[in-house]
Write a protein that holds these residues in place. Structure first.
Motif, PDB file in Angstrom:
ATOM      1  N   ILE A  46      32.372  48.647  15.977  1.00 53.62           N
ATOM      2  CA  ILE A  46      32.573  47.525  16.894  1.00 53.62           C
ATOM      3  C   ILE A  46      31.356  47.362  17.788  1.00 53.62           C
ATOM      4  O   ILE A  46      30.902  46.240  18.036  1.00 53.62           O
ATOM      5  CB  ILE A  46      33.868  47.723  17.707  1.00 53.62           C
ATOM      6  N   LYS A  47      30.792  48.480  18.273  1.00 56.56           N
ATOM      7  CA  LYS A  47      29.584  48.397  19.101  1.00 56.56           C
ATOM      8  C   LYS A  47      28.433  47.761  18.323  1.00 56.56           C
ATOM      9  O   LYS A  47      27.676  46.956  18.870  1.00 56.56           O
ATOM     10  CB  LYS A  47      29.171  49.785  19.588  1.00 56.56           C
ATOM     11  N   TYR A  54      25.364  39.964  20.321  1.00 55.79           N
ATOM     12  CA  TYR A  54      24.524  39.805  21.513  1.00 55.79           C
ATOM     13  C   TYR A  54      23.135  39.302  21.120  1.00 55.79           C
ATOM     14  O   TYR A  54      22.603  38.381  21.762  1.00 55.79           O
ATOM     15  CB  TYR A  54      24.409  41.127  22.273  1.00 55.79           C
ATOM     16  N   ASP A  55      22.550  39.905  20.094  1.00 54.34           N
ATOM     17  CA  ASP A  55      21.212  39.497  19.664  1.00 54.34           C
ATOM     18  C   ASP A  55      21.185  38.020  19.279  1.00 54.34           C
ATOM     19  O   ASP A  55      20.313  37.274  19.708  1.00 54.34           O
ATOM     20  CB  ASP A  55      20.742  40.356  18.488  1.00 54.34           C
ATOM     21  N   VAL A  56      22.140  37.604  18.483  1.00 58.66           N
ATOM     22  CA  VAL A  56      22.193  36.206  18.043  1.00 58.66           C
ATOM     23  C   VAL A  56      22.523  35.287  19.217  1.00 58.66           C
ATOM     24  O   VAL A  56      21.875  34.261  19.427  1.00 58.66           O
ATOM     25  CB  VAL A  56      23.229  36.039  16.908  1.00 58.66           C
ATOM     26  N   ILE A  62      19.315  31.260  25.159  1.00 60.25           N
ATOM     27  CA  ILE A  62      17.998  31.012  25.755  1.00 60.25           C
ATOM     28  C   ILE A  62      17.380  29.752  25.170  1.00 60.25           C
ATOM     29  O   ILE A  62      16.816  28.929  25.896  1.00 60.25           O
ATOM     30  CB  ILE A  62      17.083  32.246  25.563  1.00 60.25           C
ATOM     31  N   ASN A  63      17.496  29.573  23.858  1.00 56.46           N
ATOM     32  CA  ASN A  63      16.955  28.360  23.237  1.00 56.46           C
ATOM     33  C   ASN A  63      17.641  27.111  23.767  1.00 56.46           C
ATOM     34  O   ASN A  63      17.010  26.071  23.940  1.00 56.46           O
ATOM     35  CB  ASN A  63      17.097  28.411  21.721  1.00 56.46           C
ATOM     36  N   GLN A  64      18.932  27.193  24.023  1.00 60.07           N
ATOM     37  CA  GLN A  64      19.690  26.032  24.499  1.00 60.07           C
ATOM     38  C   GLN A  64      19.388  25.726  25.966  1.00 60.07           C
ATOM     39  O   GLN A  64      19.242  24.566  26.337  1.00 60.07           O
ATOM     40  CB  GLN A  64      21.180  26.277  24.315  1.00 60.07           C
ATOM     41  N   LYS A  83      21.541  44.423  27.480  1.00 56.55           N
ATOM     42  CA  LYS A  83      22.449  44.667  26.346  1.00 56.55           C
ATOM     43  C   LYS A  83      23.408  45.833  26.586  1.00 56.55           C
ATOM     44  O   LYS A  83      24.592  45.720  26.266  1.00 56.55           O
ATOM     45  CB  LYS A  83      21.650  44.896  25.065  1.00 56.55           C
ATOM     46  N   PRO A  84      22.970  46.978  27.153  1.00 60.00           N
ATOM     47  CA  PRO A  84      23.942  48.064  27.389  1.00 60.00           C
ATOM     48  C   PRO A  84      25.082  47.666  28.318  1.00 60.00           C
ATOM     49  O   PRO A  84      26.223  48.062  28.116  1.00 60.00           O
ATOM     50  CB  PRO A  84      23.092  49.178  28.010  1.00 60.00           C
ATOM     51  N   VAL A  85      24.780  46.859  29.335  1.00 57.19           N
ATOM     52  CA  VAL A  85      25.827  46.394  30.253  1.00 57.19           C
ATOM     53  C   VAL A  85      26.778  45.470  29.504  1.00 57.19           C
ATOM     54  O   VAL A  85      28.004  45.577  29.631  1.00 57.19           O
ATOM     55  CB  VAL A  85      25.195  45.677  31.466  1.00 57.19           C
TER      56      VAL A  85
END
Length: 196
Positions: A46-47, A54-56, A62-64, A83-85
């Motif tokens: 799951i992680k 998260y990456d996608v 950001i692009n939007q 990302k860890p948070v």
């Protein structure tokens, strides 16, 4: 007379017995427990799924939101920091909500309820069909789900704002000179001198 009703294709709908309904509820509860167990046993998987999402999602967000190319590139370069948070909060949300959401979705796939034609263009046909078949407790559960969705959307907006703020803050810390020493935080490379 009987052959006429059979040949016309009309028959009375079959009413489900209380035993069938209770058995269905028990089996769907078992499905939810199994999904909860699966989420506990496969936490690493799951992680990894959440990391991929998260990456996608961060790149797409950001692009939007940021059309300025230099700012866009800067934010993409530092988007990995929160990302860890994100993983902690997303994993907690997943374990709390996803077994129920997945169970409800699977239950809708095996209910085989016929779709009704659109009567009101403002209401989707599935929502209209579900609204007519809801009991009072179902309506309360639906209202609670709507409230949770609104709350999650506001949390996503807050987290997005925090992500952007932290990204800008960290990005500016790397670019702006250090006020105490007057030097950039990124140390210049020293030339290697060969000693005779």
């Amino acid at each position: 007379m009987m052959s006429k009703s059979v040949s016309s294709g009309q028959s009375a709908p079959i009413v489900r017995s209380p035993q069938e309904m209770r058995r269905e509820a028990e089996r769907m509860h078992d499905v939810m427990l199994l999904i909860q167990h699966l989420s506990e046993q496969e936490e690493t998987t799951i992680k990894m799924i959440l990391d991929c999402l998260y990456d996608v999602g961060s790149v797409n967000l950001i692009n939007q939101k940021f059309q300025n190319r230099p700012l866009n590139q800067l934010l993409k370069a530092i988007a990995w920091m929160p990302k860890p948070v994100f993983r902690v909060f997303a994993l907690r949300w997943f374990k709390k909500n996803c077994p129920r959401i997945i169970t409800n979705w699977l239950h809708s796939k095996v209910s085989f309820k016929p779709r009704q034609p659109i009567q009101n263009p403002g209401i989707p046909p599935v929502a209209e069909a579900q609204a007519s078949a809801l009991t009072a407790s179902d309506r309360l559960a639906l209202a609670e789900s709507d409230r949770q969705i609104r709350q999650l959307r506001s949390q996503v907006r807050i987290l997005t704002g925090l992500l952007m703020g932290i990204s800008i803050l960290l990005g500016s810390a790397l670019i702006v000179p250090n006020p105490i020493t007057g030097a950039n935080l990124i140390a210049p490379q020293k030339k290697l001198h060969s000693q005779p």
